[in-house]
Structures are given as C-alpha cells and as structure tokens.
Design an enzyme around this catalytic site. Structure first.
Site, PDB file in Angstrom:
ATOM      1  N   PRO B 127       4.499  27.022 -22.387  1.00 54.77           N
ATOM      2  CA  PRO B 127       3.241  26.588 -21.758  1.00 54.77           C
ATOM      3  C   PRO B 127       2.290  25.932 -22.771  1.00 54.77           C
ATOM      4  CG  PRO B 127       3.841  28.767 -20.967  1.00 54.77           C
ATOM      5  CD  PRO B 127       4.850  28.407 -22.013  1.00 54.77           C
ATOM      6  N   ASN B 128       2.268  26.440 -23.996  1.00 57.71           N
ATOM      7  CA  ASN B 128       1.330  25.895 -24.977  1.00 57.71           C
ATOM      8  C   ASN B 128       2.010  25.213 -26.154  1.00 57.71           C
ATOM      9  OD1 ASN B 128      -1.103  26.824 -23.635  1.00 57.71           O
ATOM     10  ND2 ASN B 128      -0.307  28.873 -24.104  1.00 57.71           N
ATOM     11  N   ILE B 156      12.402  23.922 -18.229  1.00 62.21           N
ATOM     12  CA  ILE B 156      13.734  23.827 -18.826  1.00 62.21           C
ATOM     13  C   ILE B 156      14.756  23.233 -17.847  1.00 62.21           C
ATOM     14  CG2 ILE B 156      15.590  25.104 -20.004  1.00 62.21           C
ATOM     15  CD1 ILE B 156      12.760  24.840 -21.470  1.00 62.21           C
ATOM     16  N   ARG B 267      16.801 -11.346   1.631  1.00 63.03           N
ATOM     17  CA  ARG B 267      15.518 -11.425   2.342  1.00 63.03           C
ATOM     18  C   ARG B 267      15.096 -12.891   2.520  1.00 63.03           C
ATOM     19  NH1 ARG B 267      11.680  -9.178   5.660  1.00 63.03           N
ATOM     20  NH2 ARG B 267       9.580  -9.711   4.971  1.00 63.03           N
ATOM     21  N   GLU B 362      11.567  14.878 -23.543  1.00 64.94           N
ATOM     22  CA  GLU B 362      12.199  14.817 -24.860  1.00 64.94           C
ATOM     23  C   GLU B 362      11.454  13.913 -25.829  1.00 64.94           C
ATOM     24  OE1 GLU B 362      16.508  15.327 -22.991  1.00 64.94           O
ATOM     25  OE2 GLU B 362      16.487  14.640 -25.047  1.00 64.94           O
ATOM     26  N   GLY B 363      10.169  14.170 -25.919  1.00 63.43           N
ATOM     27  CA  GLY B 363       9.322  13.367 -26.791  1.00 63.43           C
ATOM     28  C   GLY B 363       8.679  12.256 -25.982  1.00 63.43           C
ATOM     29  N   THR B 364       7.375  12.364 -25.762  1.00 63.46           N
ATOM     30  CA  THR B 364       6.655  11.327 -25.017  1.00 63.46           C
ATOM     31  C   THR B 364       6.731  10.003 -25.786  1.00 63.46           C
ATOM     32  OG1 THR B 364       4.661  11.873 -26.234  1.00 63.46           O
ATOM     33  CG2 THR B 364       4.964  12.997 -24.121  1.00 63.46           C
ATOM     34  N   SER B 365       6.313   8.940 -25.130  1.00 63.16           N
ATOM     35  CA  SER B 365       6.286   7.640 -25.814  1.00 63.16           C
ATOM     36  C   SER B 365       5.422   7.719 -27.075  1.00 63.16           C
ATOM     37  CB  SER B 365       5.724   6.574 -24.873  1.00 63.16           C
ATOM     38  OG  SER B 365       6.649   6.316 -23.843  1.00 63.16           O
TER      39      SER B 365
END
Lengths: 260, 378
Positions: B127-128, B156, B267, B362-365
């Site tokens: 959570p933290n 997870i 289309r 898995e690791g933000t930008s």
C-alpha cells in the site's frame, strides 16, 4: 496398437479464388494444407496411441512438397512419416492411389488399424479409404465419428443418413473418419522443432518394388478428360411487394411459362 | 547487423501465431466481458510448450532465448491482451528462479512453472511502497529453520490463481534496500491468504489481488539468493519484466492498428472508404511507424540480453516508448472508428482502456525516465 494414417496434401480451399473469365480455380500462390478430415484421422490415431500405446505412422502419396504436410503430422506427435513420391505416380486416380498406398502399407508389415479422412476436399470422391481396405483385404468402416477399443475389438459409431450406426469390428481394420470424431490439436513448439529435424523417407516404384503399370496414369481405371465448372446461371429476378403480390406474380409467371 | 529472426525463432513465432489466432483471438472479447481468469488459455500455453521458452531443457523449458520469448509474447498479446499479461507476469516468477534459484529450488519450483503445470506471481508492491521499493514493510523474521512473514502486498498480478510466489520482505528493518530479501512462498501455506481483487478500468480477467501474510511460516531454504540481496533480485527481474510489458504493449498496439485498418477500409463515407482520405491515412502511417520503432527497441533489449550484453537501459527505453506508443495508437484507433470506436461493439474500445495499464505497471513512465536518465548521466 500400431496405427497407419493416410493423408493427402490439398490446396487450402478457404484461400482459393475463381478466375471469372475461365471459370477455373486460381491455384497459384494458394497455400497447401493437410486435408482437414485427414487431420482428424491423425488426431484420432494420436489419441488412441495415448490410450493404448504403440506408434503412429503417417503416409502420403504426392509430389515432393507433400513432405511439409507429413512434417506437420510429426509436429502434432506422429512417430514416423513416409512420402510415396515418384514421377510414375503422376496422374493416379483413386484406384492407382489406393494400390500404391496398399503396397506401402504391406511393406511396413503388421498394423492394428488404418485411418483415413472420409474424403479429400479437392476431389471429394471418398473412394481411396474403402478401396484401400479392399486391397488390404481387411474389414472397413466408413464415416466413423466415435471409437473405443477393447480386447482386440473396436466399437465404432458411424454417421449414416438418418442417424448413427453402432458396429463391432475385429482388429485389424480400416476406418475413415468424419469431422465430428475430434478437434485436431495444434503442433506444439517442441513438436515443430523436432519435426524440422525429422528425416522423412521417400519411397518410389523401386523402393516399393511394384509394377509401373499399376500406378499413376497407367494404373488408373478412369481418366479425367476435362474439368469445367457449370456456367453461372443468369436471369435471376427478385420479386418484390407484399406476400399476396409476390405470390400472384410468381404463380402468374410459372403459368405463363407452362411450368404449372 | 541482422534484423531477421533465426529459422527456429521464426518457426516458433509462426507456430505461436497460429495457436493464438485460432485458440485465443475469437474469445478475447468474451474474456474481458466475463472477467474470469482464462485458465483454459493458460492450459493451452502449457500444452503447446509456450510457458518455459527461455528456461533450460534441464528444468523442463524449451531452452530458447528472450528474443523468442518476446516474439511469442507479442503474438499472445495480439490475440488476447489478458493472456499476454498473465504470460508476462508469470515470467516475473520464472526469471528470478532461473537467475538466483539454487538447484533444489529450480527442481522444485522452476520445473513445474516452465512446464506450465503451475502458475507464478511476483510481489513487491505494498500500500505504501510502489516505485520506492526500499520502503516495503512486509517483514521476514528468522526463527530457527524458518522465516516468519508478516505484511500485505497489493495489486499482485496472477494472485490467487498462481501456485508459486516470489515475494520481497525486509529481513533487516534498519538497512533500507540492503535489508530486503526475496522468498519463495507456496499457495496454501498457513498464514498466507488473498485479499480483495482490484476493480480495475480494464483487464478485469487479470487478477490483481492482495497477498496477506499473518505469521506465515516458511522454511528457511525458501530464501531466494542471499539474505539482504533481495533488492538486486527485484531490480534484475524488473529489467526483464520491462521487455515483457513492452512487448505486451506492442502486441496490443498491433491489434488496435489491425482493427483500425480493417475499419478504415470498410467504412464508406462521402461514397468512398475512409481509408482513402489523407487524414485517416496519416493516422495509420503514424501508428505503423511508431509500432515498428517500439518493437525494434524491445527486441533490441532482448537481443542484447541474450548476448549477455548490457540491456537494462534499452529495456527501460523500450518499456517507456512502447507503452506511450500503445496509448497514442489506441487513441487514434478509436478516433478512426468514430462513434463506433466508443462502443463496446468494436474491440478498440477495450484496447483504449487496456493501454493505460502499460504506462503504470512495472515502473511508471516517470520511473523509466529516471532509470534512463541515470544511464545517460553516468
């Protein structure tokens, strides 16, 4: 339980297009695949082997590139594959084809079961399986959709026009199978890697030790003189309106043309 | 230089493509709508030997490389993004066992994972403690031949469905990142339970649940690698995880592009297919170009890894770029579909929701940019 499966490589008809000018199939660039019913035959052989042990040998008569179809069956899990290929085999009808297959099976020796697809999707004759059974002089059951084996006997269910027929057959015998019998598996990664390295022997007239007069065009009782598609029908007319109007117009037209 | 796959790699990719397109693609929308873990797909992956591609044959794997694993992951994600995400998350459990497991651990845990008999999960986040891995609070206290685990993990992936978990816990609270150790925990261990599943924007069939450890006693031999070296286990696992997430984003973007092309060709507006209008063509051209670039970055990272060269910076670039490309591509794919793109009738609506995940997990930008900046400024 030693099982021999006969397969045919056919053009993938889902990819085939028709040349509208000549009304013939455009075969160029069309991928070849294992005849779908033959894939069911391979799958059933693999399932029977998984249940009862033994081995699965796949044979095919065709041009050298039919080796690819055989390789795919090795990738699915077949133990051995043999290609019957010779210039002398060219132009074979179902009689010459089943003779050639029968000679190859006799060369292989003993077996418990021969499985074929019910028909090939290119010629659609459904003749090779039954003819092969005759030539091997064993019992045969066509259009099988279910099989179980016990004490040297098989209980099979075959599809007939108005239902199913339950039969007991003594091994060895030949069966042709329908699509309902199973859902063929894909090749696994280990399977394709193994199949890539697998040697697929090629047997011709010499290896089979057979008479050239009985194979290929020479051994064929039938000859294809011409292949043509019926010309497309013309003059279709849609009748529109309320149901009463449409019926009136249709009946009027049929009467006018003296059909009714 | 050689941009071609080897003959074997291509054979494996093509086989995987056929399996995925026939088995997974037709059910992909249903997987999302039902929101149930697609266990049948995972069983198929196992049946066809797709689960242990980079694991040695000794431990039940195929003995191939990460380039092969990547192109297979791409095919899975093109066909079914959820199955691709499960496949990627599974590697986060397989890889640390490959790299750091001792022979007994490999025999016991890696082999069933490589064969696909068991599913794996990897747990850092709490959570933290997200990006700040050093601040995790789950602790592991040595007690004779055991460790006692206490704490909670969140978000997870594969939680509940997985049988084997590689988790990070503090063995020394005083030492920050150097007080972290990695452990192998089996599902069913007393004191180990699962909490709530996150109700997410997309990927509803992908479990993201809490792991709860309450005096959970595990044998001391389940310590993975050395006491106090779990941070290294985590970082090296995440390096490979970035290849997995990156290729997942590429697969999703490719699927969205395919849909956009199909729609643009069919289309009709102003009596022409909309694909004949330059405004649409330029969008499609940008999508294809960016996907190609992202794919090359990811495959280069995998290629370097397979050669034993430094790949970590390229993997971070690949994950960053591919996830942002996926967002741009799905945005355009929806735009090309117009109102229909906003409707659940077409899969691009789902792709649009799904793409966002890749910029976060898995690791933000932002973390990727920090990682890359560290390499650049070294």
């Amino acid at each position: 339980m030693d099982i021999i499966v006969c397969i045919k490589q056919v053009p993938d008809t889902t990819e085939v297009k028709i040349d509208r000018k000549t009304n013939t199939l455009i075969r160029e660039g069309i991928p070849n695949v294992i005849n779908p019913f033959d894939k069911n035959a391979v799958e059933e052989a693999l399932r029977l082997r998984e249940k009862y042990g033994g081995k699965v040998i796949v044979i095919s008569m065709g041009p050298p590139h039919a080796q690819e179809a055989l390789r795919e069956t090795i990738a699915m899990g077949a133990d051995e594959a043999i290609l019957l290929s010779d210039k002398a085999f060219a132009g074979a009808d179902t009689l010459a084809t089943s003779y050639t297959l029968a000679m190859a099976i006799k060369k292989l020796g003993s077996f418990d079961l021969v499985i074929c697809g019910k028909q090939a999707i290119d010629g659609d004759t459904a003749q090779v399986g039954p003819e092969l059974g005759e030539m091997l002089d064993i019992s045969q059951v066509a259009y099988v959709c279910k099989i179980s084996i016990e004490d040297g006997k098989a209980i099979v269910e075959r599809v007939i026009e108005d239902g199913y027929e339950l039969m007991e057959v003594t091994l060895p015998f030949l069966m042709t199978v329908t699509k309902e019998i199973n859902e063929p598996r894909h090749a696994s990664l280990r399977g394709v890697l193994k199949a890539k390295k697998k040697e697929i022997p090629i047997w011709g007239v010499k290896e089979l030790g057979i008479n050239e007069d009985k194979v290929g065009l020479n051994g064929s009782a039938t000859q294809v003189i011409k292949i043509f598609s019926p010309p497309p029908r013309e003059g279709t007319r849609m009748i529109e309106g309320t149901i009463e109007e449409m019926i009136q117009e249709l009946v009027g037209n049929l009467k006018k043309r003296k059909v009714i | 230089m050689n941009f071609n796959l080897t003959e074997d790699q291509e054979l494996i990719r093509k086989t995987a493509q056929e399996i995925c397109q026939e088995e997974f693609a037709p059910k992909a929308n249903e997987v999302d709508e039902k929101g149930e873990f697609p266990i049948e797909n995972i069983q198929k992956l196992a049946q066809y030997d797709l689960m242990g591609i980079p694991v040695s044959e000794e431990y039940g794997g195929l003995g191939y490389d990460f380039v092969t694993w990547s192109v297979v992951g791409e095919e899975i994600s093109i066909a079914c993004t959820t199955t691709g995400a499960i496949f990627g998350a599974n590697m986060l459990c397989i890889y640390p066992l490959m790299l750091f497991g001792n022979d007994d651990q490999k025999e016991k845990y890696l082999t069933p994972l490589a064969k696909g008999e068991k599913i794996g999960a990897f747990a850092i986040t709490e959570p933290n403690a997200g990006s700040d891995v050093g601040s995790i609070r789950t602790d592991a206290v040595k007690d004779g031949d055991s460790y006692i685990l206490n704490g909670t993990k969140v978000f997870i992936t594969n939680a509940g469905e997985a049988d084997i978990y590689v988790i990070l816990a503090k063995t020394n609270k005083e030492r920050g990142a150097r007080g972290i150790s990695a452990f192998i925990v089996e599902k069913g261990t007393p004191g180990f339970t699962f909490g709530k599943n996150e109700n997410k924007m997309a990927f509803k069939a992908l479990p993201n649940r809490e792991l709860i450890f309450e005096d959970c006693k595990i044998p001391a031999e389940n310590l993975l690698y050395k006491d106090g070296r779990g941070f290294r286990v985590a970082m090296q696992t995440l390096d490979v995880g970035r290849i997995g997430m990156g290729i997942g984003a590429v697969g999703l973007a490719k699927a969205a592009l395919k849909e956009a092309i199909k729609y643009a060709k069919s289309r009709i507006q102003f009596e022409k297919p909309i694909a004949s209008f330059q405004a649409i063509q330029f969008m499609l051209a940008d999508m294809a170009t960016e996907i190609e670039a992202a794919r090359l970055l990811i495959l280069k990272a995998a290629f370097l890894k397979d050669r034993g060269q430094k790949f970590e910076d390229i993997a971070a670039m690949g994950k960053l770029y591919a996830s942002e490309v996926a967002m741009r591509v799905v945005n355009k794919a929806v735009q090309i579909h117009g109102g229909y793109g906003y409707s659940k009738e077409y899969p691009v609506e789902r792709y649009f929701r799904e793409a966002k995940l890749f910029e976060i997990v898995e690791g933000t930008s932002e973390i990727q940019r920090s990682v890359i900046a560290n390499y650049v400024l070294k």
